[in-house]
Design an enzyme around this catalytic site. Structure first.
Site, PDB file in Angstrom:
ATOM      1  N   ILE A 169      -7.395   6.301   0.308  1.00 25.85           N
ATOM      2  CA  ILE A 169      -8.564   5.413   0.219  1.00 25.85           C
ATOM      3  C   ILE A 169      -9.302   5.651  -1.087  1.00 25.85           C
ATOM      4  O   ILE A 169      -9.553   6.799  -1.459  1.00 25.85           O
ATOM      5  CB  ILE A 169      -9.504   5.712   1.417  1.00 25.85           C
ATOM      6  CG1 ILE A 169      -8.858   5.232   2.716  1.00 25.85           C
ATOM      7  CG2 ILE A 169     -10.875   5.088   1.211  1.00 25.85           C
ATOM      8  CD1 ILE A 169      -9.616   5.636   3.957  1.00 25.85           C
TER       9      ILE A 169
ATOM     10  N   ASP B   5     -14.381   1.723   8.321  1.00 24.97           N
ATOM     11  CA  ASP B   5     -14.969   1.744   6.983  1.00 24.97           C
ATOM     12  C   ASP B   5     -15.501   3.169   6.824  1.00 24.97           C
ATOM     13  O   ASP B   5     -16.387   3.585   7.579  1.00 24.97           O
ATOM     14  CB  ASP B   5     -16.101   0.705   6.919  1.00 24.97           C
ATOM     15  CG  ASP B   5     -16.814   0.717   5.571  1.00 24.97           C
ATOM     16  OD1 ASP B   5     -16.781   1.753   4.883  1.00 24.97           O
ATOM     17  OD2 ASP B   5     -17.422  -0.315   5.227  1.00 24.97           O
ATOM     18  N   VAL B   6     -14.960   3.909   5.871  1.00 21.80           N
ATOM     19  CA  VAL B   6     -15.303   5.342   5.769  1.00 21.80           C
ATOM     20  C   VAL B   6     -16.746   5.596   5.336  1.00 21.80           C
ATOM     21  O   VAL B   6     -17.200   6.741   5.361  1.00 21.80           O
ATOM     22  CB  VAL B   6     -14.340   6.112   4.821  1.00 21.80           C
ATOM     23  CG1 VAL B   6     -12.956   6.223   5.437  1.00 21.80           C
ATOM     24  CG2 VAL B   6     -14.293   5.485   3.439  1.00 21.80           C
TER      25      VAL B   6
ATOM     26  N   THR C 127      -0.465  -2.186  -6.700  1.00 21.32           N
ATOM     27  CA  THR C 127      -1.006  -2.359  -5.349  1.00 21.32           C
ATOM     28  C   THR C 127      -2.305  -3.148  -5.471  1.00 21.32           C
ATOM     29  O   THR C 127      -2.758  -3.443  -6.584  1.00 21.32           O
ATOM     30  CB  THR C 127      -1.325  -0.997  -4.698  1.00 21.32           C
ATOM     31  OG1 THR C 127      -2.331  -0.349  -5.495  1.00 21.32           O
ATOM     32  CG2 THR C 127      -0.113  -0.101  -4.572  1.00 21.32           C
ATOM     33  N   LEU C 128      -2.936  -3.404  -4.326  1.00 20.45           N
ATOM     34  CA  LEU C 128      -4.219  -4.108  -4.335  1.00 20.45           C
ATOM     35  C   LEU C 128      -5.261  -3.317  -5.126  1.00 20.45           C
ATOM     36  O   LEU C 128      -5.980  -3.872  -5.965  1.00 20.45           O
ATOM     37  CB  LEU C 128      -4.682  -4.279  -2.880  1.00 20.45           C
ATOM     38  CG  LEU C 128      -5.804  -5.270  -2.612  1.00 20.45           C
ATOM     39  CD1 LEU C 128      -5.379  -6.678  -2.992  1.00 20.45           C
ATOM     40  CD2 LEU C 128      -6.183  -5.214  -1.120  1.00 20.45           C
TER      41      LEU C 128
ATOM     42  N   TYR D  95     -10.083   3.844 -16.296  1.00 17.07           N
ATOM     43  CA  TYR D  95     -10.078   4.501 -14.978  1.00 17.07           C
ATOM     44  C   TYR D  95     -11.473   5.074 -14.679  1.00 17.07           C
ATOM     45  O   TYR D  95     -11.891   5.142 -13.534  1.00 17.07           O
ATOM     46  CB  TYR D  95      -8.990   5.585 -14.928  1.00 17.07           C
ATOM     47  CG  TYR D  95      -8.555   5.913 -13.519  1.00 17.07           C
ATOM     48  CD1 TYR D  95      -7.941   4.952 -12.730  1.00 17.07           C
ATOM     49  CD2 TYR D  95      -8.760   7.173 -12.974  1.00 17.07           C
ATOM     50  CE1 TYR D  95      -7.546   5.236 -11.428  1.00 17.07           C
ATOM     51  CE2 TYR D  95      -8.368   7.474 -11.683  1.00 17.07           C
ATOM     52  CZ  TYR D  95      -7.762   6.498 -10.909  1.00 17.07           C
ATOM     53  OH  TYR D  95      -7.372   6.798  -9.627  1.00 17.07           O
TER      54      TYR D  95
ATOM     55  N   LYS E 172     -11.791  11.269  -8.534  1.00 17.09           N
ATOM     56  CA  LYS E 172     -10.519  11.941  -8.212  1.00 17.09           C
ATOM     57  C   LYS E 172     -10.593  13.431  -8.545  1.00 17.09           C
ATOM     58  O   LYS E 172      -9.962  14.256  -7.866  1.00 17.09           O
ATOM     59  CB  LYS E 172      -9.348  11.289  -8.963  1.00 17.09           C
ATOM     60  CG  LYS E 172      -9.017   9.861  -8.514  1.00 17.09           C
ATOM     61  CD  LYS E 172      -8.590   9.775  -7.062  1.00 17.09           C
ATOM     62  CE  LYS E 172      -7.960   8.428  -6.738  1.00 17.09           C
ATOM     63  NZ  LYS E 172      -7.794   8.219  -5.290  1.00 17.09           N
TER      64      LYS E 172
ATOM     65  N   SER F 226       0.829  -1.217   0.000  1.00 13.46           N
ATOM     66  CA  SER F 226       0.000   0.000   0.000  1.00 13.46           C
ATOM     67  C   SER F 226       0.861   1.264   0.000  1.00 13.46           C
ATOM     68  O   SER F 226       1.878   1.334   0.709  1.00 13.46           O
ATOM     69  CB  SER F 226      -0.886   0.042   1.245  1.00 13.46           C
ATOM     70  OG  SER F 226      -1.819  -1.004   1.231  1.00 13.46           O
TER      71      SER F 226
HETATM   72  P1  NAD Z   1      -4.408  -0.146  -1.600  1.00 12.99           P
HETATM   73  O1  NAD Z   1      -5.387  -1.159  -2.070  1.00 12.99           O
HETATM   74  O2  NAD Z   1      -3.236  -0.620  -0.875  1.00 12.99           O
HETATM   75  O3  NAD Z   1      -5.132   0.990  -0.747  1.00 12.99           O
HETATM   76  C1  NAD Z   1      -6.480   1.348  -0.944  1.00 12.99           C
HETATM   77  C2  NAD Z   1      -7.092   1.415   0.427  1.00 12.99           C
HETATM   78  O4  NAD Z   1      -8.453   1.870   0.371  1.00 12.99           O
HETATM   79  C3  NAD Z   1      -7.108   0.038   1.121  1.00 12.99           C
HETATM   80  O5  NAD Z   1      -6.405   0.100   2.333  1.00 12.99           O
HETATM   81  C4  NAD Z   1      -8.589  -0.201   1.366  1.00 12.99           C
HETATM   82  O6  NAD Z   1      -8.822  -0.886   2.575  1.00 12.99           O
HETATM   83  C5  NAD Z   1      -9.098   1.225   1.436  1.00 12.99           C
HETATM   84  N1  NAD Z   1     -10.564   1.284   1.324  1.00 12.99           N
HETATM   85  C6  NAD Z   1     -11.341   0.900   0.287  1.00 12.99           C
HETATM   86  N2  NAD Z   1     -12.646   1.038   0.631  1.00 12.99           N
HETATM   87  C7  NAD Z   1     -12.659   1.546   1.900  1.00 12.99           C
HETATM   88  C8  NAD Z   1     -13.684   1.906   2.803  1.00 12.99           C
HETATM   89  N3  NAD Z   1     -14.987   1.787   2.494  1.00 12.99           N
HETATM   90  N4  NAD Z   1     -13.336   2.368   4.034  1.00 12.99           N
HETATM   91  C9  NAD Z   1     -12.039   2.496   4.378  1.00 12.99           C
HETATM   92  N5  NAD Z   1     -11.016   2.164   3.563  1.00 12.99           N
HETATM   93  C10 NAD Z   1     -11.333   1.690   2.335  1.00 12.99           C
HETATM   94  O7  NAD Z   1      -3.946   0.634  -2.935  1.00 12.99           O
HETATM   95  P2  NAD Z   1      -3.121   1.980  -3.135  1.00 12.99           P
HETATM   96  O8  NAD Z   1      -2.761   1.971  -4.563  1.00 12.99           O
HETATM   97  O9  NAD Z   1      -2.077   2.109  -2.105  1.00 12.99           O
HETATM   98  O10 NAD Z   1      -4.233   3.116  -2.954  1.00 12.99           O
HETATM   99  C11 NAD Z   1      -4.114   4.191  -2.038  1.00 12.99           C
HETATM  100  C12 NAD Z   1      -4.573   5.478  -2.717  1.00 12.99           C
HETATM  101  O11 NAD Z   1      -3.635   5.821  -3.729  1.00 12.99           O
HETATM  102  C13 NAD Z   1      -5.937   5.391  -3.398  1.00 12.99           C
HETATM  103  O12 NAD Z   1      -6.638   6.609  -3.194  1.00 12.99           O
HETATM  104  C14 NAD Z   1      -5.556   5.262  -4.859  1.00 12.99           C
HETATM  105  O13 NAD Z   1      -6.577   5.709  -5.719  1.00 12.99           O
HETATM  106  C15 NAD Z   1      -4.356   6.171  -4.888  1.00 12.99           C
HETATM  107  N6  NAD Z   1      -3.486   6.021  -6.062  1.00 12.99           N
HETATM  108  C16 NAD Z   1      -2.990   4.795  -6.404  1.00 12.99           C
HETATM  109  C17 NAD Z   1      -2.188   4.682  -7.518  1.00 12.99           C
HETATM  110  C18 NAD Z   1      -1.645   3.332  -7.921  1.00 12.99           C
HETATM  111  O14 NAD Z   1      -1.251   3.196  -9.094  1.00 12.99           O
HETATM  112  N7  NAD Z   1      -1.592   2.353  -7.068  1.00 12.99           N
HETATM  113  C19 NAD Z   1      -1.859   5.823  -8.276  1.00 12.99           C
HETATM  114  C20 NAD Z   1      -2.368   7.059  -7.898  1.00 12.99           C
HETATM  115  C21 NAD Z   1      -3.185   7.160  -6.794  1.00 12.99           C
END
Ligand code: NAD
Length: 256
Positions: free
Chosen positions: A92, A64-65, A194-195, A156, A163, A19
């Site tokens: 998130i 859970d948000v 990531t996940l 996307y 976003k 993450s």
């Molecule tokens: P990740 O899956 O590790 O993190 C996403 C998180 O969102 C998880 O911890 C999940 O539990 C949480 N989440 C989802 N639904 C939720 C809810 N209802 N309540 C609380 N938490 C909730 O993946 P990541 O890539 O680390 O994502 C983190 C952030 O970075 C996200 O906003 C994602 O859009 C953003 N992001 C990711 C990338 C990428 O390529 N991975 C690029 C730009 C931005």
């Protein structure tokens, strides 16, 4: 002196060691911050708790948000245990898998609401409860966004629209909270495995595309996002607010 010595940071969004929120947590820990973590549901608790404990965290809570009572409880606990808060990390996002694969024009009302609620409104829900804990301390909030808010990135879809709302919220929150000395910024990260990324159709093609076309001719890693969050949340970023900072190997500047 360490950059975040004596600072208390609440990290929302760790799911596992890949993450982005975890990379931010590691950067903050290495600079002396005390950390609190939340996790979304019991399944993730098994992953998050050992990680949080490995950096000495004593506050590890479910959140859970989409559930106001869980959000309330987190901030009540932070107030009771810490008495205040310096940093909020919001990492998130969520959208239904079909909305990240089908044409955008097919987005359902329910899918739109869900993506907006979890990925955009949640920042407001957290900020309005974090701000009173930050008063008089010069707090910093950082959220994570992606360039799909500004340009069309195939697949996307609804997440790009969420976003865009998130980035606009960063500006409005920065305006509201600025007089209290609280800064609000976003990091627009390039694609990282990531996940959450696994839910986007043909994510591999995105990585390949960036590595080929970005000025730095490579992808980025989560550690680089962690270091940028450190800059934004420490005294180094003391005059920066309402900003969307791209950490994407320069990809976003390209026209052709
Ligand atoms: P990740 O899956 O590790 O993190 C996403 C998180 O969102 C998880 O911890 C999940 O539990 C949480 N989440 C989802 N639904 C939720 C809810 N209802 N309540 C609380 N938490 C909730 O993946 P990541 O890539 O680390 O994502 C983190 C952030 O970075 C996200 O906003 C994602 O859009 C953003 N992001 C990711 C990338 C990428 O390529 N991975 C690029 C730009 C931005």
């Amino acid at each position: 002196m360490q950059l975040l010595e004596g600072k208390k940071a609440a990290i929302f969004g760790v799911a596992n060691e890949r993450s982005i929120a975890w990379a931010i947590a590691e950067a903050f820990h290495s600079e002396g911050a005390e950390l609190a973590f939340t996790y979304a549901g019991e399944v993730l608790e098994k992953r998050v708790r050992p990680l949080a404990e490995s950096v000495g965290s004593k506050i590890i809570l479910p959140c859970d948000v989409t559930k106001d009572e869980e959000v309330e409880k987190v901030f009540a606990d932070l107030r009771e245990t810490w008495g205040g808060l310096d940093i909020l990390i919001h990492a998130i996002a969520f959208a239904n898998k079909e909305d990240l694969a089908n044409p955008y024009v097919q987005t359902s009302r329910a899918g739109f609401h869900l993506a907006m609620d979890v990925s955009a409104y949640s920042l407001i829900a957290l900020a309005q409860r974090a701000a009173p804990l930050m008063e008089g301390r010069g707090g910093a909030m950082v959220t994570l966004t992606y360039m799909g808010s500004e340009r069309v990135v195939p697949n996307y879809n609804v997440m790009g629209v969420a976003k865009a709302a998130l980035e606009a919220s960063v500006r409005y929150l920065a305006h509201d909270l600025g007089p209290k000395g609280i800064r609000v910024n976003a990091i627009s990260a390039g694609p990282i495995r990531t996940l959450a990324a696994a839910g986007i159709s043909d994510f591999k093609a995105m990585l390949h595309h960036v590595a080929e076309r970005a000025p730095l001719k490579r992808n980025i890693d989560a550690e680089e996002v962690g270091k940028t969050a450190l800059y934004l949340c420490s005294d180094w970023g003391s005059a920066v607010t309402g900003e969307v900072l791209h950490v994407d190997a320069g990809y976003n500047i390209m026209g052709m």
